[in-house]
Design an enzyme around this catalytic site. Sequence first.
Site, PDB file in Angstrom:
ATOM      1  N   LYS A 123       0.660  -0.989   0.109  1.00 22.34           N
ATOM      2  CA  LYS A 123      -0.048   0.098   0.048  1.00 22.34           C
ATOM      3  C   LYS A 123       0.800   1.150   0.005  1.00 22.34           C
ATOM      4  CE  LYS A 123      -4.201  -2.017   1.532  1.00 22.34           C
ATOM      5  NZ  LYS A 123      -5.250  -2.146   2.413  1.00 22.34           N
TER       6      LYS A 123
ATOM      7  N   LYS B 239      -8.519 -12.516  -6.083  1.00 23.64           N
ATOM      8  CA  LYS B 239      -9.734 -12.631  -5.138  1.00 23.64           C
ATOM      9  C   LYS B 239     -10.574 -11.894  -5.161  1.00 23.64           C
ATOM     10  CE  LYS B 239      -8.334 -10.225  -1.256  1.00 23.64           C
ATOM     11  NZ  LYS B 239      -8.779 -10.242   0.277  1.00 23.64           N
TER      12      LYS B 239
ATOM     13  N   LYS C 213     -13.417  -6.151  -1.876  1.00 24.23           N
ATOM     14  CA  LYS C 213     -14.137  -4.759  -1.933  1.00 24.23           C
ATOM     15  C   LYS C 213     -13.611  -3.895  -2.729  1.00 24.23           C
ATOM     16  CE  LYS C 213     -14.937  -5.465   2.997  1.00 24.23           C
ATOM     17  NZ  LYS C 213     -14.176  -5.322   4.105  1.00 24.23           N
TER      18      LYS C 213
HETATM   19  P1  ATP Z   1      -9.901  -5.279  -0.014  1.00 16.54           P
HETATM   20  O1  ATP Z   1     -10.695  -4.886  -1.047  1.00 16.54           O
HETATM   21  O2  ATP Z   1      -9.498  -4.179   0.620  1.00 16.54           O
HETATM   22  O3  ATP Z   1      -8.821  -6.322  -0.388  1.00 16.54           O
HETATM   23  P2  ATP Z   1     -11.376  -7.526   1.153  1.00 16.54           P
HETATM   24  O4  ATP Z   1     -12.362  -7.743   0.413  1.00 16.54           O
HETATM   25  O5  ATP Z   1     -10.347  -8.432   1.307  1.00 16.54           O
HETATM   26  O6  ATP Z   1     -10.938  -6.011   1.060  1.00 16.54           O
HETATM   27  P3  ATP Z   1     -11.279  -7.494   4.238  1.00 16.54           P
HETATM   28  O7  ATP Z   1     -11.997  -6.435   4.835  1.00 16.54           O
HETATM   29  O8  ATP Z   1      -9.703  -7.386   4.256  1.00 16.54           O
HETATM   30  O9  ATP Z   1     -11.833  -7.512   2.842  1.00 16.54           O
HETATM   31  O10 ATP Z   1     -11.647  -8.776   4.867  1.00 16.54           O
HETATM   32  C1  ATP Z   1     -12.560  -9.273   5.755  1.00 16.54           C
HETATM   33  C2  ATP Z   1     -12.274 -10.963   5.982  1.00 16.54           C
HETATM   34  O11 ATP Z   1     -12.927 -11.342   4.602  1.00 16.54           O
HETATM   35  C3  ATP Z   1     -10.912 -11.114   6.099  1.00 16.54           C
HETATM   36  O12 ATP Z   1     -10.866 -11.986   7.095  1.00 16.54           O
HETATM   37  C4  ATP Z   1     -10.253 -11.805   4.902  1.00 16.54           C
HETATM   38  O13 ATP Z   1      -9.628 -12.595   4.937  1.00 16.54           O
HETATM   39  C5  ATP Z   1     -11.775 -12.402   4.270  1.00 16.54           C
HETATM   40  N1  ATP Z   1     -11.715 -12.358   2.680  1.00 16.54           N
HETATM   41  C6  ATP Z   1     -11.865 -11.014   2.101  1.00 16.54           C
HETATM   42  N2  ATP Z   1     -11.739 -11.513   0.564  1.00 16.54           N
HETATM   43  C7  ATP Z   1     -11.980 -12.641   0.729  1.00 16.54           C
HETATM   44  C8  ATP Z   1     -12.140 -13.642  -0.340  1.00 16.54           C
HETATM   45  N3  ATP Z   1     -12.268 -13.277  -1.592  1.00 16.54           N
HETATM   46  N4  ATP Z   1     -12.434 -15.155   0.013  1.00 16.54           N
HETATM   47  C9  ATP Z   1     -12.344 -15.345   1.387  1.00 16.54           C
HETATM   48  N5  ATP Z   1     -12.092 -14.610   2.290  1.00 16.54           N
HETATM   49  C10 ATP Z   1     -12.093 -13.366   2.074  1.00 16.54           C
END
Ligand code: ATP
Length: 328
Positions: A110, A192, A195
């Site tokens: 980041k 993956k 968000k």
């Molecule tokens: P970002 O867009 O910032 O990468 P994110 O979608 O990864 O956000 P977080 O708030 O970082 O979301 O994650 C919340 C929880 O969901 C964490 O425990 C993370 O490991 C899990 N998580 C996020 N994305 C996935 C995914 N695609 N599959 C499974 N678990 C996930």
Amino acid sequence: MRVFSGVQPTGNIHLGNYLGALKQFVELQDDNECIYCIVDLHAITIPKDPIQLHEHVLDVAALYMAIGIDPKKSTIFVQSDVPGHSELAWILTCSSYMGELSRMTQFKDKSKGQESAPTGIFSYPLLMAADILLYDAEVVPVGNDQKQHIEITRDLAIRVNNRFGDDTFVVPDGRFIKAGARVMSLDDPTSKMSKSAESEMSRISLLDDAAKIKKAIMRATTDSDGIIKYDPVNKPGISNLLSIYAAMSGESIESLEARYAGEGYGTLKKDLVEVVKEGLAPIQSRYAEIRQSQELIDVLKVGAEKANAIAEVTIKRVKEKYGLGIGI
Ligand code: ATP
Ligand code: LTN
């Protein structure tokens, strides 16, 4: 066991968050003392619109309850309502090293080495360690991407314990989701579901309506050989759809492969649309009810009181160890 976890109030909570992390939160609450936090102090490491941040905090709280976290069994609260998080984060800052924080992959990704990289991104792991250590948590359910953060939390706890005694902090364990629980992006199944991805078609958010769910699934990227088989390396798109199907319906991937043998991708996709719609419908209707109710605010108030009662004991103990304050 005492369980602690947190989710950032950043909106767009998606199927990956749900299947990878939030569903585990619900399963753990029957046999453990669970504390689930909405980590708004972490969210401001990147500047947020204050009105939107407040709405997102309530959104996540309502979603927690809508997916089945029961406030009678678990504590649900907002991080900034418990001052101990910030207090302990500072104390831990003074037991941490620039080197170990500089090595965190999240910081490296980041900040990209820029002078203007926010300090909050740098010290993010210390606030997360404070979240966990404040509650003497033994288990922390999180996604694999959080492994390094759990590791530094453990290192800090052990370091402080070596200095002041093993009764200072409980050294927590991570509980990481299985590889199969990683939900991939629908329009690029090699990355993956996230968000922050720009394309709305990359994800299904828990609050998406039927039309959006249908569009995203029907347009999901697949290969062109037409064989329904779970093979994440060679067939990431269809494998992702199969694993979402399995996770949402409870049916095994093998059974789905057998049932759809010889069918086209279109049939599988159409059925998956129904499975996802049916799976999310009860969550969405509970959410709509809870989100606008006074009950939500009451739950967060009671949650903050319960969390504060635990946090104050830890802060008192830790301050004594460090020789801080006059012991009141
Ligand atoms: P970002 O867009 O910032 O990468 P994110 O979608 O990864 O956000 P977080 O708030 O970082 O979301 O994650 C919340 C929880 O969901 C964490 O425990 C993370 O490991 C899990 N998580 C996020 N994305 C996935 C995914 N695609 N599959 C499974 N678990 C996930
Ligand atoms: N960094 C985590 C969110 C988070 C968290 C925590 C998770 C903040 N504090 C304490 C578990 C325990 C994330 O981005 N998923």
